[in-house]
Design an enzyme around this catalytic site. Structure first.
Site, PDB file in Angstrom:
ATOM      1  N   ASP A 102     -88.298  -5.986 -42.011  1.00  0.00           N
ATOM      2  CA  ASP A 102     -88.394  -5.219 -43.559  1.00  0.00           C
ATOM      3  C   ASP A 102     -88.697  -4.170 -43.223  1.00  0.00           C
ATOM      4  O   ASP A 102     -88.357  -2.813 -43.754  1.00  0.00           O
ATOM      5  CB  ASP A 102     -89.171  -5.652 -44.486  1.00  0.00           C
ATOM      6  CG  ASP A 102     -88.519  -7.297 -44.885  1.00  0.00           C
ATOM      7  OD1 ASP A 102     -87.408  -7.402 -44.990  1.00  0.00           O
ATOM      8  OD2 ASP A 102     -89.525  -7.941 -45.293  1.00  0.00           O
ATOM      9  N   ASP A 125     -92.260 -14.046 -43.953  1.00  0.00           N
ATOM     10  CA  ASP A 125     -93.060 -12.938 -44.059  1.00  0.00           C
ATOM     11  C   ASP A 125     -94.373 -13.131 -43.954  1.00  0.00           C
ATOM     12  O   ASP A 125     -94.939 -14.280 -43.675  1.00  0.00           O
ATOM     13  CB  ASP A 125     -92.721 -12.234 -45.498  1.00  0.00           C
ATOM     14  CG  ASP A 125     -91.295 -11.747 -45.858  1.00  0.00           C
ATOM     15  OD1 ASP A 125     -90.838 -11.345 -44.917  1.00  0.00           O
ATOM     16  OD2 ASP A 125     -91.051 -12.033 -46.936  1.00  0.00           O
TER      17      ASP A 125
END
Length: 204
Positions: A184, A149
């Site tokens: 995401d 991420d």
């Protein structure tokens, strides 16, 4: 849209997600941050066990059953989405383009994070706060890799936040505190779009 165009779209989305993740993984130390726009946008490298927006799934014992369950769920979702996209493209000619694009975004996002979990542990050395990962190492088994991420938007501090809303901030009380990746974002944007603008299609 035909199946060929949809396949190309999904592949391009996955490629963009993976190129960014691999660059971050091989150029940044764990928890390193690059400030893009002061006070509200950073590239901050973290890893998580697979849940969206940096969330963790914890299970008792030494083996990470939560991660395995999440991986199996994602694979099942991708298979189901692939079948659904094929059905509505080949048998429902009245399907709005937005529905097809939205489902393709969700499929690309799920596949992007599956790739991290499935193979990153096999092909990269571990990332640490003092070292950058290298290609050719191995830090975890198949489906046990961590998801990369990097997008962090610490928009403003929200102190004295009610407990019921504490999930909206990070440990420093910054809203929006989640750190996430392109995959995401694909899933979240598509889900909101489909629920808000294409719900009538699914109700039919």
């Amino acid at each position: 849209m035909n199946l060929k165009k949809i396949s190309i779209l999904i592949l391009l989305l996955i490629l963009a997600d993976q190129v960014l993740k691999i660059w971050v993984k091989t150029h940044m130390q764990l928890d390193e941050a690059i400030v893009i726009f002061p006070d509200w946008f950073q590239l901050r490298f973290i890893e998580n066990n697979g849940a969206a927006f940096g969330m963790q799934l914890s299970t008792p014992g030494n083996f990470d059953w939560g991660k395995l369950i999440l991986g199996i769920f994602r694979i099942g979702m991708v298979i189901g989405l692939g079948w659904l996209i094929r059905e509505i493209v080949t048998k429902r000619k009245d399907t709005p383009r937005g529905v097809v694009v939205g489902l393709s975004l969700i499929m690309a996002g799920a596949l992007g994070n599956i790739i991290d979990s499935a193979v990153y542990g096999l092909i990269f050395s571990a990332s640490t706060p003092i070292s950058v990962a290298e290609v050719g190492g191995s830090y975890a088994g198949f489906m046990m890799g961590k998801v990369v991420d990097m997008f962090y938007f610490p928009l403003f501090q929200w102190n004295n936040i009610p407990d019921i809303l504490s999930f909206l901030v990070d440990s420093n009380n910054y809203f929006f505190g989640a750190i996430f990746n392109l995959a995401d974002a694909y899933i979240s944007v598509a889900a909101v779009y489909l629920l808000a603008f294409q719900n009538k299609f699914f109700l039919k």
